[in-house]
Scaffold this motif. Structure first.
Motif, mmCIF file in Angstrom:
data_model
loop_
_atom_site.group_PDB
_atom_site.id
_atom_site.type_symbol
_atom_site.label_atom_id
_atom_site.label_comp_id
_atom_site.label_asym_id
_atom_site.label_seq_id
_atom_site.Cartn_x
_atom_site.Cartn_y
_atom_site.Cartn_z
ATOM 1 N N SER A 107 6.100 -0.618 0.150
ATOM 2 C CA SER A 107 5.269 -0.806 1.335
ATOM 3 C C SER A 107 6.088 -0.964 2.609
ATOM 4 O O SER A 107 5.548 -0.806 3.710
ATOM 5 N N PRO A 141 2.373 2.991 5.779
ATOM 6 C CA PRO A 141 1.324 3.828 5.213
ATOM 7 C C PRO A 141 1.400 5.302 5.573
ATOM 8 O O PRO A 141 0.665 6.107 5.000
ATOM 9 N N THR A 189 -6.363 4.451 -5.606
ATOM 10 C CA THR A 189 -6.247 3.192 -4.884
ATOM 11 C C THR A 189 -4.856 2.609 -5.078
ATOM 12 O O THR A 189 -4.084 3.077 -5.920
ATOM 13 N N GLU A 236 -3.222 -1.408 -5.749
ATOM 14 C CA GLU A 236 -3.759 -2.703 -6.167
ATOM 15 C C GLU A 236 -3.456 -3.768 -5.110
ATOM 16 O O GLU A 236 -2.684 -3.560 -4.196
ATOM 17 N N THR A 237 -4.097 -4.908 -5.247
ATOM 18 C CA THR A 237 -4.146 -5.883 -4.155
ATOM 19 C C THR A 237 -2.814 -6.572 -3.875
ATOM 20 O O THR A 237 -2.645 -7.166 -2.811
ATOM 21 N N GLY A 264 -0.048 -4.931 -3.597
ATOM 22 C CA GLY A 264 0.778 -3.997 -2.848
ATOM 23 C C GLY A 264 1.987 -3.486 -3.602
ATOM 24 O O GLY A 264 3.023 -3.187 -2.994
ATOM 25 N N GLN A 290 -13.861 1.294 -5.285
ATOM 26 C CA GLN A 290 -13.608 0.861 -3.918
ATOM 27 C C GLN A 290 -12.116 1.002 -3.651
ATOM 28 O O GLN A 290 -11.294 0.303 -4.230
ATOM 29 N N LYS A 291 -11.759 1.900 -2.772
ATOM 30 C CA LYS A 291 -10.363 2.276 -2.595
ATOM 31 C C LYS A 291 -9.648 1.395 -1.572
ATOM 32 O O LYS A 291 -10.196 1.057 -0.524
ATOM 33 N N ASN A 292 -8.416 1.018 -1.922
ATOM 34 C CA ASN A 292 -7.482 0.416 -0.966
ATOM 35 C C ASN A 292 -6.422 1.458 -0.664
ATOM 36 O O ASN A 292 -5.679 1.868 -1.552
ATOM 37 N N LYS A 293 -6.341 1.914 0.582
ATOM 38 C CA LYS A 293 -5.399 2.975 0.922
ATOM 39 C C LYS A 293 -3.961 2.462 1.036
ATOM 40 O O LYS A 293 -3.012 3.192 0.769
ATOM 41 N N LYS A 350 -1.616 -1.522 0.938
ATOM 42 C CA LYS A 350 -1.515 -2.974 0.955
ATOM 43 C C LYS A 350 -0.061 -3.376 1.091
ATOM 44 O O LYS A 350 0.840 -2.722 0.561
ATOM 45 N N GLU A 351 0.170 -4.460 1.805
ATOM 46 C CA GLU A 351 1.508 -5.032 1.867
ATOM 47 C C GLU A 351 1.933 -5.500 0.479
ATOM 48 O O GLU A 351 1.126 -6.052 -0.271
#
Length: 218
Positions: free
Chosen positions: A111, A115, A159, A161-162, A164, A184-187, A189-190
């Motif tokens: 990360s 992005p 996605t 994951e939360t 990062g 539900q997509k996360n594009k 994350k840190e």
């Protein structure tokens, strides 16, 4: 998955418990191959590994990647996971060229690259992130870099994951048409571990390494 073979491959599997495929091996009773270069972690893995899981002590680089492909029970495993803190891009690219086509791919992304950048670090045989000047900063692949290479082989980004750390891709023709729409997509994350270590967001982290060599991924 429309047609499952209940088989996985993981490169960088640690002690076989704190890794991405331990649930599949221990709970779901999948067959699989876990590969770890660290001898101590591999020794621990041998003690607890499930019966159907093959555990290899192998440092994976250009000279050994063919061994993984040859030993794979299926060239289309349900799940393939790659986390070796360094040369992931080169290993993945070579496996795809050899013909590996996992249905689900789980890869670590860095990360600190942010992005938008399409970058990785230059190839170095025997690379060890902890031997560099900037451990946990100068390693691996950007999230957009992964999107670039996988899109060429028919994979869809699902996605991150939360925490990062990992990004998930699927082989589109192995799933129903509506599968990805239900997630539900996360594009982006840190990486929380890096945020905790450096007390800087990804922009601040990249400032530290911005003058080091990077390779653009086309």
């Amino acid at each position: 998955i429309l047609s499952s073979n209940k088989y996985f491959i993981e490169i960088g599997s640690g002690n076989g418990m704190e890794n991405n495929t331990s649930y599949l091996g221990h709970i779901k009773k999948f067959a699989g191959m876990q590969v770890e270069g660290n001898e101590l972690w591999h020794s621990d893995a041998l003690v607890i590994k499930p019966f159907l899981v093959e555990s290899l002590n192998l440092f994976v680089d250009d000279s050994t990647i063919g061994n993984i492909y040859e030993k794979a029970l299926f060239k289309t495993p349900d799940v393939f996971s790659l986390d070796i803190d360094g040369m992931e891009y080169y290993i993945m690219k070579q496996l795809l060229k050899l013909g590996l086509r996992p249905k689900i791919i789980v890869v670590e992304y860095n990360s600190a690259f942010g992005p938008e950048r399409n970058v990785t670090i230059p190839y170095a045989a025997g690379f060890n992130m902890f031997d560099t000047q900037y451990p946990y900063l100068y390693y691996g692949v950007s999230i957009n870099g992964w999107k670039n290479i996988f899109s060429k082989y028919g994979y869809e980004f699902i996605t991150v994951e939360t925490n990062g750390v990992n990004a998930f891709f699927i082989k589109k023709d192995e799933f129903g048409n509506s599968f990805s729409e239900l997630i539900q997509k996360n594009k982006f994350k840190e990486n929380l571990h890096q945020l905790r270590l450096f007390r800087k967001d990804w922009k601040g982290q990249f400032e530290v390494i911005k003058n080091l060599p990077l390779v653009n991924i086309e």
